[in-house]
Write an enzyme that holds these catalytic residues in place. Structure first.
Site, PDB file in Angstrom:
ATOM      1  N   THR D  75       0.786  -1.229   0.000  1.00 14.91           N
ATOM      2  CA  THR D  75       0.000   0.000   0.000  1.00 14.91           C
ATOM      3  C   THR D  75       0.823   1.286   0.000  1.00 14.91           C
ATOM      4  OG1 THR D  75      -0.986  -1.278   1.773  1.00 14.91           O
ATOM      5  CG2 THR D  75      -2.373   0.404   0.738  1.00 14.91           C
ATOM      6  N   GLY D 111      10.900  -4.426  -5.712  1.00 12.31           N
ATOM      7  CA  GLY D 111      10.729  -4.459  -7.154  1.00 12.31           C
ATOM      8  C   GLY D 111      10.722  -3.069  -7.759  1.00 12.31           C
ATOM      9  N   THR D 134      11.996  -9.705  -7.462  1.00 13.57           N
ATOM     10  CA  THR D 134      10.641  -9.824  -7.983  1.00 13.57           C
ATOM     11  C   THR D 134      10.527 -11.097  -8.800  1.00 13.57           C
ATOM     12  OG1 THR D 134       9.078  -9.049  -9.652  1.00 13.57           O
ATOM     13  CG2 THR D 134      11.306  -8.226  -9.838  1.00 13.57           C
ATOM     14  N   ASP D 136       8.738 -11.182 -11.243  1.00 14.95           N
ATOM     15  CA  ASP D 136       8.439 -10.722 -12.606  1.00 14.95           C
ATOM     16  C   ASP D 136       9.685 -10.494 -13.458  1.00 14.95           C
ATOM     17  OD1 ASP D 136       5.682 -10.713 -12.198  1.00 14.95           O
ATOM     18  OD2 ASP D 136       5.755  -8.735 -11.265  1.00 14.95           O
TER      19      ASP D 136
END
Lengths: 357, 357, 357, 357
Positions: D75, D111, D134, D136
């Site tokens: 967040t 990340g 990460t 990704d």
């Protein structure tokens, strides 16, 4: 006219051989009118004209399978070394059979010995493409061989399991891993498994250094230690011996391997309880990891790109994340060992790993 | 008033110890006002009053962890056997410390030796609950011990890996597994891994039978064979020897273990290439399988049910899929070995496994 | 004269099918003069006379392989249910083909639907042996089906992975597992994975109870929670509905499944961040665990023992650790769900698992 | 004077965070007189001055553990993006707390978003070192991020399991993997798992192309197909839309994700049975692979080398197998997506993978 591609796997098996075979075959069927001839059991099959005509379905469902669907053998290579000196019958037999099978190219998957043999055949005028496989990662000219990272995963898993029992029992555990001349497998799995001491052939150790590393851990309140030891690890004293002296020296130790000698020293001089684990051939078996499947697929596909362009006499290699090719004559007979300034050695030292030097 | 529960783990470690510890603790905190006293390093900790007061968070996140958060030790048990004869100091020390710690009950997680010791303490009037753990599955009175199926998984995985390399190399591979007196681990993983020959202590073998099983496979066109061998496997000749004669006989063989002797026979008499793999301590390490976590959780929870009902002097057991309890005096000192009419032996024979008999 | 054994796999696939097929075949070849006829794609293959004559080598190397070498299909079963009412053409076709293939017996591997169908064929006078496979473990008459413990391992592994991310992110994670009518898989993997809330069809839950279990954990300082939810889990309100009302009710919820509805409630009423994971078909795939290989091997070998004795019309079962057989007519059409006094539910409650009731 | 090193993990968790934390800590304790301050739950902890003084033993035994011992949060990052525009309170709070804690440097593991935030703090004059993590693999400037290869292993394992069930059931199976903007994870695991169709955001596809790839396989006698689909995969039509139009377009499809839409098309237009599997958060959980442990260890150790030399404002990176560092300002805000000439795409096409383009 159909292109005739022969393919064989030679030397010790490792995870990813079938993934590479599949990539060669699938790429060939996609790109050209081709007949694939599978040579059985490595160079032995070529010497004896032992082969099978492959069909596309032979290459289905083998991506994940360990071992090699073509079979492999170590022995002929040893015999071939002798051939170089005293006769050429076996090389001749291979040339004759290559021609009898009307091959346009022979794709050879193997390690150091295989690359040496592949180069011999190239010198005889055969069209050869080699793919570097080995759990030892010691082939010159490529950053990585397929099979290596699968073996690292297995060896790391062994160290992980040993870890929990070491901790529970306040023991010094020695794990002896494959690697006679090159320490890549022990270095990577040792760091990945958090081994406290990592001994590899490239860094001769002293028993005093190993003992003091263990004592220091004990003094820091650690109740256990893990040693990852390459089977080819040797002391600084041994490193000065000739190969012959070294072998004689080891035989005199009576222990079945370096790990048992070391365990003996640790328990007699420090009083720690020790255990030796030798995972052995499980390091070469089972399904390849995703990493090795990707690498083997790239190597296999690249072989077909070379064949399409009639570029022969190369081994496929990984260099700085790119798939490239290297002349076989440059690669054959050279060994890629761990450099002392390898960044993983530096990182290992920083996190507190002792290399016994 | 708070109930004071002592807990210790003793003997060789195995997967599932922490899962059982967690179940004891979580059930205790749920059901009663309790203080849990963790005894360090098995009975040694009780002898030396080496302990820690546990908090609920000590038991968080340990369900999957191998080893034991309490530590364990084998040695004291051996010494305790001597104590039985010549003095009672150590047992006395444990009784004194049990009382000094004001324990209401001591929960003991361990194998055969531990159950024997637990029974000794019960005879001294202590409140004892035992939980049967061991990778050997040889504790009398329970169908299964936790740790066993995790070890079977590991050993089967080793056999699987060996399989692919055996097949590729036309080799006879020998895998030596843990189990000195009971062959459960070798029997289960041998069948699960599809081993062609399974040798366990309960079924003495002859070398001739093993050789003819291998020859038969070869004659049926199979290019490789796998042998799963318990470290305690012995020939029919050896089975007739006294323990002393047997040990002397084995020492004279010079090979480090039965597997190496057998490999030697196979290669010299049949000419097959052989390799021996000894996975060793990795068989006891790492995270427990789901099966063992479920079993350990049930055993641990049941211990608290017994404590709630003030039923002491029992070991928890699995019998016909039910969690029950058995008097320690019935269980202590007995060994559960594999019956010759075990359905898995029958099934093994049916699918073609040779037991060398 | 050669015995002719037909074999087919039907219904959803699961780990261990090939292990069981191998055991049937290897035992048959060992015990009798036999021809094995593999029926393709379940009952559909029998209806369409789609089959292959198997050879011994077809059964080599399949012990560890997921899926089924014979193929399977679900559809015909649904159609067969209709057949019972309005016509018998398909059953007739199967009887005709059974006779045309001159089968002595048909071995059928499958779940509940398959057992129902197998019984239909038995009623028509065919010689049938069934083997109970399913990841749901819901076949009446056997303590366990093969495939179940492999699926528990996979589901537990998913929960383990979810655990680490839940903990790091202070999240409530919902894992939705297979199981429409029976909660075995969710119960076992939920307890093995240490799920805080386990919701199964057999124990209708209330949302209030689930929320208060989560609040209680939060109040005890736990920053995350894991819910293991069977796809067939339902609220106490839903449990009172007819099947039709229930389906309509669920459709109106708009969420793709129960887990998403529940996640929505948790996040809107408690303010916790939630994530839903649905591992789906991976629960039925991949190599069987050692446990399932042993069980499938025993089941398959036992089928041949029955065939040897000309005992037909049975399903093989595990009962109190013994391999037994049960008349198909007793088993067909019954479902084995989780009893509320199952010891694992008791153990789960003791270690603090909420079942939402 | 003791050096004060703050450390935090931010953004989605991934395997290897603890391995990197351990390497930072162990290297720091080895090389300098240091106090390590663990900031809880990412930047949120720095904003709220929520931290703990770490001890050496906090970093023991965490090498293999998934998640992060420091906690993390997503967040704050989203909120920080807003901060850039309208106020700087949160950045200010972090600067104030950095100074209040008297930090010499803050090591930040995260990340893309984290790197952007880290750069914001650098611009405020704080000493920052970032480590790229990460699943990704989409961080600019480094060949690899740790966490990536662990996720590839998990995703490949899912595809492997799906494979066996696809084959047994003659189905088209769709596996939807993480990756909104970058397709690395889907590309690697798709090729490693032998997926027949691989759809990634970088290569917009057409449904026609996907359907014809499936038809071609069917025409070649293949009874099943596997699709590996990145959650961010999009059609060529969608690729021309603005972000807003695209989102609206997808909402109108009503299916929960691209995979369900595609499955719908495949089943309605080709008549194949389809199934969708979404492994979800299991892709970020569990123990890191050996590969990621090695990489995370090297990154963590290198961070301390930079700190020793007072080189701040860098992220650690892997470039051509060397551990290097890159200025944060160069890396922040950039995304590394898959180039269309990536060798793995080429290799994939060669072995017959369709990318739907």
């Amino acid at each position: 006219m159909k292109k005739r591609i022969g393919i064989l796997t030679s030397g010790g098996d490792c995870p990813g051989l079938n993934a590479a075979i599949r990539a060669v075959a699938k790429s060939a069927y996609n790109k050209m009118d081709v007949e694939i001839i599978g040579i059985n059991d490595g160079f032995k099959g070529l010497i004896n004209k032992d082969y099978k005509i492959m069909k596309p379905e032979d290459f289905s469902g083998i991506l994940t399978r360990g071992g090699t669907i073509l079979g492999t053998a170590r022995t002929p290579f040893k015999k071939m070394r002798k051939i170089e000196e005293d006769n050429v019958d076996k090389v001749k037999a291979m040339v004759i059979n290559y021609n009898a099978l009307a091959l346009d190219v022979l794709v050879v998957l193997g390690g150091n010995g295989t690359h040496k043999n592949a180069n011999l055949l190239r010198e005889e005028g055969l069209n050869i493409i080699a793919l570097p496989k080995t759990i030892d990662n010691d082939i010159w000219g490529t950053d990585l061989t397929f099979g290596f990272h699968s073996a690292v995963d297995i060896a790391t898993d062994v160290i992980d399991r040993i870890h929990t029992t070491a901790d529970s029992h306040d023991r010094v555990m020695l794990v002896e891993l494959m690697g006679n001349k090159a320490g890549w497998l022990t270095l990577y799995s040792g760091v990945a498994g958090g081994a406290d001491v990592v001994l590899i052939p490239e860094i001769p150790f002293t028993i005093e250094n190993v003992l003091s590393a263990l004592k220091e851990r004990y003094n820091n309140g650690k109740n256990f230690s893990i040693l990852a030891i390459a089977e080819g690890a040797r002391t600084q004293e041994e490193a000065l011996m000739t190969r012959k002296e070294f072998k004689k020296h080891r035989r005199n130790l009576k222990d079945p391997s370096i790990s048992f000698s070391l365990a003996q020293e640790i328990s007699s001089r420090l009083g720690f309880e020790t255990r030796v684990t030798i995972p052995g051939h499980q390091q070469r078996g089972g399904a390849p990891t995703s990493y090795d499947r990707v690498l083997a697929t790239q190597f296999g596909a690249h072989a077909i790109e070379l064949i399409e362009k009639n570029q022969f006499g190369y081994t496929v290699a990984l260099e700085n994340n790119k798939i490239v090719s290297k002349p076989l004559e440059e690669v054959a007979g050279k060994l890629k060992t761990v450099n002392l300034d390898n960044p993983l050695i530096q990182a290992g030292r920083l996190v507190g790993t002792s290399f016994g030097d």
